[in-house]
Design a protein around this motif. Structure first.
Motif, PDB file in Angstrom:
ATOM      1  N   ASP A  66      17.429 -68.891 -49.929  1.00  0.00           N
ATOM      2  CA  ASP A  66      18.108 -67.679 -49.464  1.00  0.00           C
ATOM      3  C   ASP A  66      17.516 -67.135 -48.169  1.00  0.00           C
ATOM      4  O   ASP A  66      18.240 -66.636 -47.307  1.00  0.00           O
ATOM      5  CB  ASP A  66      18.046 -66.590 -50.541  1.00  0.00           C
ATOM      6  CG  ASP A  66      18.974 -66.872 -51.717  1.00  0.00           C
ATOM      7  OD1 ASP A  66      19.860 -67.744 -51.557  1.00  0.00           O
ATOM      8  OD2 ASP A  66      18.812 -66.246 -52.773  1.00  0.00           O
ATOM      9  N   ARG A  67      16.206 -67.220 -48.013  1.00  0.00           N
ATOM     10  CA  ARG A  67      15.579 -66.645 -46.821  1.00  0.00           C
ATOM     11  C   ARG A  67      15.975 -67.377 -45.539  1.00  0.00           C
ATOM     12  O   ARG A  67      15.814 -66.837 -44.437  1.00  0.00           O
ATOM     13  CB  ARG A  67      14.051 -66.644 -46.964  1.00  0.00           C
ATOM     14  CG  ARG A  67      13.420 -68.027 -47.050  1.00  0.00           C
ATOM     15  CD  ARG A  67      11.926 -67.958 -47.326  1.00  0.00           C
ATOM     16  NE  ARG A  67      11.339 -69.257 -47.575  1.00  0.00           N
ATOM     17  CZ  ARG A  67      10.943 -70.089 -46.626  1.00  0.00           C
ATOM     18  NH1 ARG A  67      11.068 -69.726 -45.356  1.00  0.00           N
ATOM     19  NH2 ARG A  67      10.429 -71.261 -46.932  1.00  0.00           N
ATOM     20  N   LEU A  68      16.500 -68.596 -45.679  1.00  0.00           N
ATOM     21  CA  LEU A  68      16.892 -69.377 -44.504  1.00  0.00           C
ATOM     22  C   LEU A  68      18.395 -69.316 -44.238  1.00  0.00           C
ATOM     23  O   LEU A  68      18.842 -69.799 -43.193  1.00  0.00           O
ATOM     24  CB  LEU A  68      16.471 -70.837 -44.682  1.00  0.00           C
ATOM     25  CG  LEU A  68      14.976 -71.096 -44.875  1.00  0.00           C
ATOM     26  CD1 LEU A  68      14.737 -72.570 -45.166  1.00  0.00           C
ATOM     27  CD2 LEU A  68      14.185 -70.653 -43.654  1.00  0.00           C
ATOM     28  N   GLU A 132      20.050 -80.888 -51.060  1.00  0.00           N
ATOM     29  CA  GLU A 132      19.437 -79.565 -51.229  1.00  0.00           C
ATOM     30  C   GLU A 132      18.157 -79.524 -50.398  1.00  0.00           C
ATOM     31  O   GLU A 132      17.312 -80.424 -50.502  1.00  0.00           O
ATOM     32  CB  GLU A 132      19.096 -79.306 -52.690  1.00  0.00           C
ATOM     33  CG  GLU A 132      18.384 -77.970 -52.903  1.00  0.00           C
ATOM     34  CD  GLU A 132      17.899 -77.769 -54.329  1.00  0.00           C
ATOM     35  OE1 GLU A 132      17.390 -76.682 -54.630  1.00  0.00           O
ATOM     36  OE2 GLU A 132      18.010 -78.719 -55.132  1.00  0.00           O
ATOM     37  N   LEU A 133      18.039 -78.513 -49.559  1.00  0.00           N
ATOM     38  CA  LEU A 133      16.776 -78.256 -48.884  1.00  0.00           C
ATOM     39  C   LEU A 133      15.958 -77.368 -49.813  1.00  0.00           C
ATOM     40  O   LEU A 133      16.250 -76.186 -49.985  1.00  0.00           O
ATOM     41  CB  LEU A 133      17.002 -77.565 -47.533  1.00  0.00           C
ATOM     42  CG  LEU A 133      15.728 -77.204 -46.764  1.00  0.00           C
ATOM     43  CD1 LEU A 133      14.978 -78.455 -46.335  1.00  0.00           C
ATOM     44  CD2 LEU A 133      16.064 -76.332 -45.554  1.00  0.00           C
ATOM     45  N   ARG A 134      14.950 -77.925 -50.435  1.00  0.00           N
ATOM     46  CA  ARG A 134      14.181 -77.187 -51.437  1.00  0.00           C
ATOM     47  C   ARG A 134      13.229 -76.185 -50.799  1.00  0.00           C
ATOM     48  O   ARG A 134      12.987 -75.104 -51.347  1.00  0.00           O
ATOM     49  CB  ARG A 134      13.411 -78.168 -52.323  1.00  0.00           C
ATOM     50  CG  ARG A 134      14.333 -79.115 -53.094  1.00  0.00           C
ATOM     51  CD  ARG A 134      13.556 -80.187 -53.828  1.00  0.00           C
ATOM     52  NE  ARG A 134      14.455 -81.088 -54.532  1.00  0.00           N
ATOM     53  CZ  ARG A 134      14.890 -80.885 -55.770  1.00  0.00           C
ATOM     54  NH1 ARG A 134      14.504 -79.806 -56.429  1.00  0.00           N
ATOM     55  NH2 ARG A 134      15.695 -81.746 -56.348  1.00  0.00           N
ATOM     56  N   ASP A 135      12.667 -76.545 -49.662  1.00  0.00           N
ATOM     57  CA  ASP A 135      11.739 -75.633 -48.995  1.00  0.00           C
ATOM     58  C   ASP A 135      11.594 -76.054 -47.545  1.00  0.00           C
ATOM     59  O   ASP A 135      11.786 -77.223 -47.196  1.00  0.00           O
ATOM     60  CB  ASP A 135      10.368 -75.651 -49.687  1.00  0.00           C
ATOM     61  CG  ASP A 135       9.482 -74.491 -49.250  1.00  0.00           C
ATOM     62  OD1 ASP A 135      10.031 -73.467 -48.801  1.00  0.00           O
ATOM     63  OD2 ASP A 135       8.252 -74.609 -49.335  1.00  0.00           O
ATOM     64  N   LEU A 136      11.285 -75.088 -46.699  1.00  0.00           N
ATOM     65  CA  LEU A 136      11.044 -75.362 -45.282  1.00  0.00           C
ATOM     66  C   LEU A 136      10.063 -74.333 -44.750  1.00  0.00           C
ATOM     67  O   LEU A 136      10.293 -73.133 -44.844  1.00  0.00           O
ATOM     68  CB  LEU A 136      12.348 -75.289 -44.476  1.00  0.00           C
ATOM     69  CG  LEU A 136      12.197 -75.404 -42.956  1.00  0.00           C
ATOM     70  CD1 LEU A 136      11.734 -76.815 -42.576  1.00  0.00           C
ATOM     71  CD2 LEU A 136      13.503 -75.079 -42.246  1.00  0.00           C
ATOM     72  N   ASP A 137       8.956 -74.827 -44.216  1.00  0.00           N
ATOM     73  CA  ASP A 137       7.978 -73.975 -43.549  1.00  0.00           C
ATOM     74  C   ASP A 137       7.824 -74.467 -42.122  1.00  0.00           C
ATOM     75  O   ASP A 137       7.601 -75.666 -41.886  1.00  0.00           O
ATOM     76  CB  ASP A 137       6.617 -74.028 -44.249  1.00  0.00           C
ATOM     77  CG  ASP A 137       6.493 -72.991 -45.352  1.00  0.00           C
ATOM     78  OD1 ASP A 137       7.169 -71.947 -45.256  1.00  0.00           O
ATOM     79  OD2 ASP A 137       5.733 -73.220 -46.304  1.00  0.00           O
ATOM     80  N   ALA A 138       7.956 -73.554 -41.175  1.00  0.00           N
ATOM     81  CA  ALA A 138       7.818 -73.895 -39.761  1.00  0.00           C
ATOM     82  C   ALA A 138       6.792 -72.955 -39.139  1.00  0.00           C
ATOM     83  O   ALA A 138       6.922 -71.728 -39.252  1.00  0.00           O
ATOM     84  CB  ALA A 138       9.161 -73.772 -39.049  1.00  0.00           C
ATOM     85  N   VAL A 139       5.779 -73.529 -38.476  1.00  0.00           N
ATOM     86  CA  VAL A 139       4.701 -72.732 -37.880  1.00  0.00           C
ATOM     87  C   VAL A 139       4.570 -73.116 -36.418  1.00  0.00           C
ATOM     88  O   VAL A 139       4.359 -74.290 -36.097  1.00  0.00           O
ATOM     89  CB  VAL A 139       3.366 -72.973 -38.609  1.00  0.00           C
ATOM     90  CG1 VAL A 139       2.262 -72.103 -37.992  1.00  0.00           C
ATOM     91  CG2 VAL A 139       3.489 -72.684 -40.094  1.00  0.00           C
ATOM     92  N   ARG A 140       4.705 -72.139 -35.538  1.00  0.00           N
ATOM     93  CA  ARG A 140       4.529 -72.406 -34.110  1.00  0.00           C
ATOM     94  C   ARG A 140       3.103 -72.866 -33.840  1.00  0.00           C
ATOM     95  O   ARG A 140       2.138 -72.245 -34.277  1.00  0.00           O
ATOM     96  CB  ARG A 140       4.850 -71.155 -33.294  1.00  0.00           C
ATOM     97  CG  ARG A 140       6.329 -70.925 -33.146  1.00  0.00           C
ATOM     98  CD  ARG A 140       6.658 -69.773 -32.227  1.00  0.00           C
ATOM     99  NE  ARG A 140       6.547 -68.481 -32.916  1.00  0.00           N
ATOM    100  CZ  ARG A 140       7.055 -67.350 -32.433  1.00  0.00           C
ATOM    101  NH1 ARG A 140       7.680 -67.335 -31.273  1.00  0.00           N
ATOM    102  NH2 ARG A 140       6.930 -66.233 -33.111  1.00  0.00           N
TER     103      ARG A 140
END
Length: 211
Positions: A66-68, A132-140
């Motif tokens: 949901d956050r994405l 399904e995209l279960r999770d995604l973390d992106a860090v600059r």
């Protein structure tokens, strides 16, 4: 006279407020728009699909956290907080952007036709792909870590492949464009694995998951 003076003061205050609002609006940077779809030459890695019967794929809408599910880019700032970048946006809502990128990537690797919006020709085998995209973390300046799950199902005999995969891509720098490039590579890795599943089902083999 007092009423006239008060009205003049109110008019001046309103004009000053309007000018301030216009100045604030004028100082806002324009929105930047990004795509998850890698250039065609990059998505195929220079490979030319083998010649043979036409392949049809149907890529379903992609489920995302949901956050994405928004047009803005979302990046992690620390262990407990994420930032929604209001001026850095996808060219379409993120779930649509991801579906289109995966569909284009898989189609290009297989030389396939995406029939998601047109329907399957009669008497032709197609491969339905549910992701399904279960999770995604992106860090600059850090990394992009994406966890996918998917099912590929043949339309004729209902044989299927079910896989999960986590992709980690380094982010070259601190710019948003660097994050987007790493995300494109992560999506490209998932498209590679999904295309390999389709090839295995075409050959009558079981699924080989990338991990």
């Amino acid at each position: 006279m007092p009423n006239h003076k008060n009205n003049s003061l109110k008019s001046l205050a309103a004009a000053a407020l309007a000018a301030a609002l216009l100045a604030a609006c004028g100082s806002s940077p324009p929105a930047q728009f990004y795509t998850l779809s890698a250039p065609a030459s990059a998505s195929t890695n220079g490979a030319i699909p083998a010649q043979g019967p036409q392949t049809f794929i149907e890529v379903m809408p992609v489920a995302v956290p949901d956050r994405l599910a928004r047009p803005q880019l979302v990046v992690r700032s620390d262990a407990t907080r994420v930032d929604v970048l209001e001026q850095e946006r996808w060219s379409s809502p993120f779930n649509s952007e991801l579906r289109d990128a995966l569909a284009a990537g898989v189609a290009s690797r297989l030389g396939a036709i995406d029939i998601s919006r047109s329907g399957r020709p009669a008497d032709q085998v197609s491969y339905r792909i549910a992701v399904e995209l279960r999770d995604l973390d992106a860090v600059r300046g850090g990394q992009v870590q994406a966890s996918f799950g998917w099912t590929v199902t043949r339309s004729d005999d209902r044989r299927s492949a079910v896989c999960r995969m986590t992709v980690v891509e380094p982010v070259a720098g601190g710019a948003v464009g660097d994050v987007v490039l790493a995300m494109q590579k992560a999506v490209s890795g998932a498209a590679d694995a999904i295309a390999n599943n389709v090839k295995a089902l075409q050959a009558g083999q079981g699924a080989k998951c990338a991990g």
